[in-house]
Design a protein around this motif. Structure first.
Motif, PDB file in Angstrom:
ATOM      1  N   SER A 113       0.674  -1.408   0.085  1.00 12.05           N
ATOM      2  CA  SER A 113       0.074   0.042  -0.001  1.00 12.05           C
ATOM      3  C   SER A 113       0.634   1.539  -0.261  1.00 12.05           C
ATOM      4  O   SER A 113       0.931   2.218   0.841  1.00 12.05           O
ATOM      5  CB  SER A 113      -0.692   0.603   0.901  1.00 12.05           C
ATOM      6  N   ILE A 115       1.558   4.919  -1.210  1.00 11.77           N
ATOM      7  CA  ILE A 115       0.634   6.694  -1.696  1.00 11.77           C
ATOM      8  C   ILE A 115       2.301   7.001  -1.837  1.00 11.77           C
ATOM      9  O   ILE A 115       3.062   7.735  -0.788  1.00 11.77           O
ATOM     10  CB  ILE A 115      -0.153   6.145  -0.307  1.00 11.77           C
ATOM     11  N   ASN A 117       2.519  11.525  -2.657  1.00 15.25           N
ATOM     12  CA  ASN A 117       1.852  12.509  -3.297  1.00 15.25           C
ATOM     13  C   ASN A 117       2.605  13.239  -4.043  1.00 15.25           C
ATOM     14  O   ASN A 117       3.529  13.708  -3.169  1.00 15.25           O
ATOM     15  CB  ASN A 117       1.467  13.419  -1.933  1.00 15.25           C
ATOM     16  N   GLY A 155      -0.949   0.395  -4.576  1.00 18.93           N
ATOM     17  CA  GLY A 155      -0.185   1.651  -4.379  1.00 18.93           C
ATOM     18  C   GLY A 155      -0.345   2.659  -4.931  1.00 18.93           C
ATOM     19  O   GLY A 155      -1.661   2.079  -6.001  1.00 18.93           O
ATOM     20  N   GLU A 156      -1.480   3.555  -4.661  1.00 22.22           N
ATOM     21  CA  GLU A 156      -1.404   5.171  -5.300  1.00 22.22           C
ATOM     22  C   GLU A 156      -0.379   5.617  -5.674  1.00 22.22           C
ATOM     23  O   GLU A 156       0.274   6.071  -4.945  1.00 22.22           O
ATOM     24  CB  GLU A 156      -2.722   5.343  -4.358  1.00 22.22           C
ATOM     25  N   HIS A 158      -0.763   9.926  -6.009  1.00 21.50           N
ATOM     26  CA  HIS A 158      -1.571  11.498  -6.369  1.00 21.50           C
ATOM     27  C   HIS A 158      -0.403  12.216  -6.408  1.00 21.50           C
ATOM     28  O   HIS A 158       0.505  12.298  -6.260  1.00 21.50           O
ATOM     29  CB  HIS A 158      -2.088  11.911  -5.099  1.00 21.50           C
ATOM     30  N   ASN A 169      -5.447  10.929 -10.047  1.00 20.79           N
ATOM     31  CA  ASN A 169      -5.653  10.191  -9.048  1.00 20.79           C
ATOM     32  C   ASN A 169      -5.130   8.590  -9.822  1.00 20.79           C
ATOM     33  O   ASN A 169      -6.238   8.050 -10.465  1.00 20.79           O
ATOM     34  CB  ASN A 169      -6.245  10.267  -8.055  1.00 20.79           C
ATOM     35  N   ILE A 170      -4.201   8.201  -9.216  1.00 19.18           N
ATOM     36  CA  ILE A 170      -3.892   6.609 -10.190  1.00 19.18           C
ATOM     37  C   ILE A 170      -4.014   5.212  -8.615  1.00 19.18           C
ATOM     38  O   ILE A 170      -2.966   5.452  -7.891  1.00 19.18           O
ATOM     39  CB  ILE A 170      -2.988   6.768 -10.893  1.00 19.18           C
ATOM     40  N   PRO A 171      -4.595   4.708  -8.751  1.00 17.95           N
ATOM     41  CA  PRO A 171      -5.286   3.874  -7.410  1.00 17.95           C
ATOM     42  C   PRO A 171      -4.761   2.002  -8.126  1.00 17.95           C
ATOM     43  O   PRO A 171      -4.528   1.928  -9.198  1.00 17.95           O
ATOM     44  CB  PRO A 171      -6.822   3.681  -7.502  1.00 17.95           C
ATOM     45  N   ARG A 172      -4.797   1.626  -7.172  1.00 23.11           N
ATOM     46  CA  ARG A 172      -4.650   0.229  -7.414  1.00 23.11           C
ATOM     47  C   ARG A 172      -3.600  -0.697  -8.483  1.00 23.11           C
ATOM     48  O   ARG A 172      -3.524  -0.868  -8.955  1.00 23.11           O
ATOM     49  CB  ARG A 172      -5.984  -0.578  -7.863  1.00 23.11           C
ATOM     50  N   ILE A 173      -2.244  -0.040  -8.188  1.00 22.88           N
ATOM     51  CA  ILE A 173      -1.217   0.094  -8.316  1.00 22.88           C
ATOM     52  C   ILE A 173      -0.358  -1.156  -8.033  1.00 22.88           C
ATOM     53  O   ILE A 173      -0.083  -1.643  -7.132  1.00 22.88           O
ATOM     54  CB  ILE A 173      -0.169   1.040  -8.692  1.00 22.88           C
TER      55      ILE A 173
END
Length: 189
Positions: A113, A115, A117, A155-156, A158, A169-173
């Motif tokens: 997970s 993240i 920014n 991963g995300e 932002h 935003n790019i989610p679920r990497i």
């Protein structure tokens, strides 16, 4: 039994016992949390420019084979902004015997997970460009570094661009890289 025979019997046993207790101690969570954690945070912060801080909730594992860092964050020291980088867990497994050959051989790096920014300010500067210290060409490490398996899951990213007034935003990497320890010929899945 003479005093010398008793000494010759008990001294090696005492040395073995102390060695065994020492190995148990350095491979314990207590050792990681109370003796390694603060030093690790300081070493990581030394890689970043001033104005950034690292926090780490918990360090677990076995210093001889691998460690897990819980709730790792990298953020600006004097800011209430979201952290530049945060992860739920980082698991690092390595071959400690590689250090004898002056190589840090990472057999697995798993980041759960993460993240990130990324912010582009009004002056056009991206926050990630200011995080790492400029590398001094004279300060070369004498240790080789190799990694075989990397996994990033959940991963995300932002991205905020103040100049263009854009948020992305790019989610679920999910990224998986596998390769040999001594070569940088990695394949992604």
């Amino acid at each position: 039994m003479t005093r010398r025979k008793v000494l010759l019997i008990y001294l090696p046993l005492l040395i073995l016992l102390l060695g065994f207790v020492g190995i148990l101690f350095i491979s314990s969570d207590y050792f990681l949390e109370n003796h390694i954690k603060d030093r690790l945070i300081d070493a990581i912060e030394d890689q970043f420019t001033e104005g950034f801080k690292v926090s780490l909730d918990e360090l677990r594992g076995n210093i001889l084979t691998g460690i897990a860092a819980e709730e790792f964050t990298l953020s600006e020291s004097d800011s209430e902004k979201p952290p530049i980088l945060s992860t739920q867990r980082i698991i690092l497994k390595y071959n400690i015997l590689g250090l004898l050959r002056r190589k840090f051989l990472v057999t697995a790096l798993q980041v759960e997970s993460p993240i990130v920014n990324v912010v582009r300010r009004n002056d056009g500067v991206i926050n990630l460009a200011q995080v790492l210290k400029k590398e001094d060409s004279k300060s070369q490490s004498s240790f080789a570094f190799a990694i075989s398996n990397v996994q990033l899951d959940g991963g995300e990213i932002h991205y905020t661009d103040a100049l263009q007034e854009l948020e992305l935003n790019i989610p679920r990497i999910k990224v998986e890289l596998a390769g040999q320890l001594d070569e940088w010929d990695h394949t992604g899945e």
